[in-house]
Design a protein around this motif. Structure first.
Motif, PDB file in Angstrom:
ATOM      1  N   MET A  29       0.838  -1.194   0.000  1.00 14.05           N
ATOM      2  CA  MET A  29       0.000   0.000   0.000  1.00 14.05           C
ATOM      3  C   MET A  29       0.875   1.248   0.000  1.00 14.05           C
ATOM      4  O   MET A  29       2.050   1.201   0.326  1.00 14.05           O
ATOM      5  CB  MET A  29      -0.904   0.026   1.229  1.00 14.05           C
ATOM      6  N   ALA A  30       0.246   2.345  -0.334  1.00 12.93           N
ATOM      7  CA  ALA A  30       0.931   3.630  -0.333  1.00 12.93           C
ATOM      8  C   ALA A  30       1.369   3.978   1.088  1.00 12.93           C
ATOM      9  O   ALA A  30       0.744   3.583   2.065  1.00 12.93           O
ATOM     10  CB  ALA A  30       0.024   4.716  -0.887  1.00 12.93           C
ATOM     11  N   THR A  31       2.449   4.738   1.189  1.00 12.44           N
ATOM     12  CA  THR A  31       2.910   5.173   2.491  1.00 12.44           C
ATOM     13  C   THR A  31       1.959   6.236   3.027  1.00 12.44           C
ATOM     14  O   THR A  31       1.249   6.894   2.272  1.00 12.44           O
ATOM     15  CB  THR A  31       4.322   5.762   2.385  1.00 12.44           C
ATOM     16  N   PRO A  32       1.943   6.436   4.331  1.00 12.96           N
ATOM     17  CA  PRO A  32       1.051   7.450   4.894  1.00 12.96           C
ATOM     18  C   PRO A  32       1.311   8.825   4.294  1.00 12.96           C
ATOM     19  O   PRO A  32       2.455   9.197   4.032  1.00 12.96           O
ATOM     20  CB  PRO A  32       1.388   7.417   6.385  1.00 12.96           C
ATOM     21  N   ASN A  33       0.240   9.563   4.059  1.00 14.90           N
ATOM     22  CA  ASN A  33       0.349  10.934   3.563  1.00 14.90           C
ATOM     23  C   ASN A  33       0.268  11.890   4.744  1.00 14.90           C
ATOM     24  O   ASN A  33      -0.439  11.636   5.706  1.00 14.90           O
ATOM     25  CB  ASN A  33      -0.795  11.258   2.592  1.00 14.90           C
ATOM     26  N   SER A  34       0.964  12.999   4.644  1.00 17.41           N
ATOM     27  CA  SER A  34       0.855  13.985   5.710  1.00 17.41           C
ATOM     28  C   SER A  34       1.085  15.384   5.165  1.00 17.41           C
ATOM     29  O   SER A  34       1.832  15.580   4.213  1.00 17.41           O
ATOM     30  CB  SER A  34       1.856  13.701   6.843  1.00 17.41           C
ATOM     31  N   THR A  35       0.386  16.336   5.726  1.00 16.23           N
ATOM     32  CA  THR A  35       0.650  17.742   5.478  1.00 16.23           C
ATOM     33  C   THR A  35       1.102  18.315   6.805  1.00 16.23           C
ATOM     34  O   THR A  35       1.294  17.578   7.779  1.00 16.23           O
ATOM     35  CB  THR A  35      -0.630  18.464   4.996  1.00 16.23           C
ATOM     36  N   SER A  36       1.246  19.632   6.870  1.00 11.66           N
ATOM     37  CA  SER A  36       1.700  20.227   8.130  1.00 11.66           C
ATOM     38  C   SER A  36       0.682  20.026   9.243  1.00 11.66           C
ATOM     39  O   SER A  36       1.023  20.065  10.417  1.00 11.66           O
ATOM     40  CB  SER A  36       1.962  21.728   7.926  1.00 11.66           C
ATOM     41  N   GLN A  37      -0.595  19.781   8.879  1.00  8.99           N
ATOM     42  CA  GLN A  37      -1.630  19.672   9.887  1.00  8.99           C
ATOM     43  C   GLN A  37      -2.372  18.338   9.860  1.00  8.99           C
ATOM     44  O   GLN A  37      -2.920  17.924  10.874  1.00  8.99           O
ATOM     45  CB  GLN A  37      -2.648  20.808   9.701  1.00  8.99           C
ATOM     46  N   VAL A  38      -2.427  17.670   8.722  1.00 10.35           N
ATOM     47  CA  VAL A  38      -3.233  16.462   8.578  1.00 10.35           C
ATOM     48  C   VAL A  38      -2.353  15.276   8.202  1.00 10.35           C
ATOM     49  O   VAL A  38      -1.542  15.353   7.273  1.00 10.35           O
ATOM     50  CB  VAL A  38      -4.314  16.641   7.484  1.00 10.35           C
ATOM     51  N   SER A  39      -2.515  14.190   8.924  1.00 15.80           N
ATOM     52  CA  SER A  39      -1.801  12.951   8.624  1.00 15.80           C
ATOM     53  C   SER A  39      -2.811  11.872   8.259  1.00 15.80           C
ATOM     54  O   SER A  39      -3.795  11.668   8.978  1.00 15.80           O
ATOM     55  CB  SER A  39      -0.976  12.501   9.832  1.00 15.80           C
ATOM     56  N   ILE A  40      -2.586  11.192   7.140  1.00 11.56           N
ATOM     57  CA  ILE A  40      -3.478  10.135   6.663  1.00 11.56           C
ATOM     58  C   ILE A  40      -2.744   8.808   6.714  1.00 11.56           C
ATOM     59  O   ILE A  40      -1.639   8.677   6.163  1.00 11.56           O
ATOM     60  CB  ILE A  40      -3.938  10.394   5.208  1.00 11.56           C
ATOM     61  N   GLN A  41      -3.343   7.823   7.360  1.00 16.36           N
ATOM     62  CA  GLN A  41      -2.710   6.513   7.428  1.00 16.36           C
ATOM     63  C   GLN A  41      -3.749   5.428   7.656  1.00 16.36           C
ATOM     64  O   GLN A  41      -4.812   5.682   8.247  1.00 16.36           O
ATOM     65  CB  GLN A  41      -1.666   6.477   8.534  1.00 16.36           C
ATOM     66  N   PRO A  42      -3.465   4.213   7.182  1.00 14.14           N
ATOM     67  CA  PRO A  42      -4.376   3.098   7.422  1.00 14.14           C
ATOM     68  C   PRO A  42      -4.489   2.796   8.912  1.00 14.14           C
ATOM     69  O   PRO A  42      -3.515   2.929   9.664  1.00 14.14           O
ATOM     70  CB  PRO A  42      -3.724   1.930   6.671  1.00 14.14           C
TER      71      PRO A  42
END
Length: 259
Positions: free
Chosen positions: A1-14
Motif C-alpha cells: 500500500m501507499a505510504t502514509p500521507n501527511s501535510t503540516s496539519q493532517v496525517s493520513i494513514q491506514p
C-alpha cells in the motif's frame, strides 16, 4: 500500500489499532447521523445514538477490518483510513486526535483481484444479525443497496477486461463536524487516488452525497448519469432517502497527494 500521507496539519494513514474504531464510529455518527440524518447510514446502524448502538457500530467496523481479504498482490481489499490532526486540547506534546476516516475497497468480479460482491445480500451485509427476524428491514436495505450500487457493479463488469480487472471504490468518507472545512476529506480522497495508481491505475468510483461531491469533482471525479433512483417497494415509499450521484475518475486517476 501507499505510504502514509501527511501535510503540516493532517496525517493520513491506514488504521492498525482496533482501539481507533470507537472514535471512527463516533465521527461517522456525527456526520451521517446527527448532521445529515442519512437514511441509508442510519438504517445500517440502528441505535447509533445510544451507548449500546455506538459500541455495536464500532464492533461492526472492527469486524469488517479484521476479516478483510487480500488480493493476489498481497494488498488488503478493504482499507480503513484515519485522518489525524494536532490535539490542541491536550497538554501533551505531539498529541493527535482522529478528525476523519474513510473506507476504500478494491472490488472485482474475479477472485484474487478484489472483493467479489455476494449474491445473497442478507448474508453479505450481515442483515440476519443486524435485523434478526425482521424481514421488512432486511428487504428495505437490500433494495436500497441494489439501487445505490447498480452503476458501481456495471463499472466492475467493464473492469473485468482490464489489467488488473478491478476498481477502487470509496465506500465512506466522514469528517467530524468540528473539523470540517479544513481539507481533511480531500486528503482522505487523495490517499485513495494515489493508492489506485499504485495498484495499477485502477479506476476510482464513489456514490457521492451532496456534501461530498464538490470535493470529489475537484479531485478528478466526474458525475455519470442523473441522481441515483431508489427502486423500493410501496411500503417504503415514505422513507426519506439521501441524494447521491455516481462519480468515477476513468481508468488512470492522476491526482496526487502532492497536489
Amino acid at each position: 500500500m501507499a505510504t502514509p500521507n501527511s501535510t503540516s496539519q493532517v496525517s493520513i494513514q491506514p488504521i492498525t489499532d482496533p482501539g481507533d474504531f470507537l472514535r471512527c464510529f463516533a465521527i461517522t455518527a456525527s456526520a451521517f447521523g446527527t448532521q445529515t440524518a442519512d437514511g441509508i447510514w442510519t438504517a445500517f446502524n440502528p441505535g447509533w445514538d445510544t451507548p449500546e448502538g455506538k459500541i455495536s457500530g464500532a464492533a461492526r467496523m472492527q469486524s469488517r477490518w479484521a476479516s478483510r481479504s487480500f488480493n493476489s498482490a498481497g494488498n488488503p481489499n478493504v482499507v480503513f483510513l484515519k485522518a489525524t490532526v494536532p490535539d490542541l486540547s491536550s497538554s501533551g506534546a505531539g498529541s493527535e486526535v482522529i478528525a476523519g476516516m474513510a473506507i476504500w475497497v478494491q472490488a472485482s468480479t474475479m477472485q484474487d483481484h478484489g472483493d467479489v460482491p455476494g449474491t445473497d445480500l442478507v448474508k453479505a451485509l450481515g442483515l440476519d444479525t443486524l435485523y434478526p427476524s425482521d424481514e421488512s428491514a432486511q428487504r428495505f436495505i437490500c433494495q436500497v443497496i441494489k439501487s445505490l450500487t447498480k452503476q458501481r457493479r456495471e463499472v466492475m463488469k467493464e473492469a473485468s477486461t482490464r489489467n488488473p480487472p478491478a476498481i477502487l471504490g470509496l465506500d465512506l468518507c466522514a469528517v467530524d463536524p468540528a473539523f470540517q472545512r479544513r481539507g481533511i476529506a480531500a486528503e482522505l480522497v487523495k490517499w485513495g487516488l494515489d493508492e489506485a495508481n499504485r495498484r495499477g491505475g485502477l479506476e476510482a468510483v464513489t456514490e457521492a452525497s451532496k456534501k461530498g461531491r464538490s470535493v470529489y469533482a475537484k479531485l478528478g471525479f466526474q458525475q455519470e448519469g442523473d441522481e441515483i433512483e431508489y427502486v423500493l417497494d410501496d411500503e417504503f415509499r415514505d422513507r426519506v432517502m439521501p441524494s447521491n450521484i455516481f462519480m468515477r475518475t476513468g481508468t488512470s486517476p492522476k491526482i496526487s497527494a502532492q497536489k
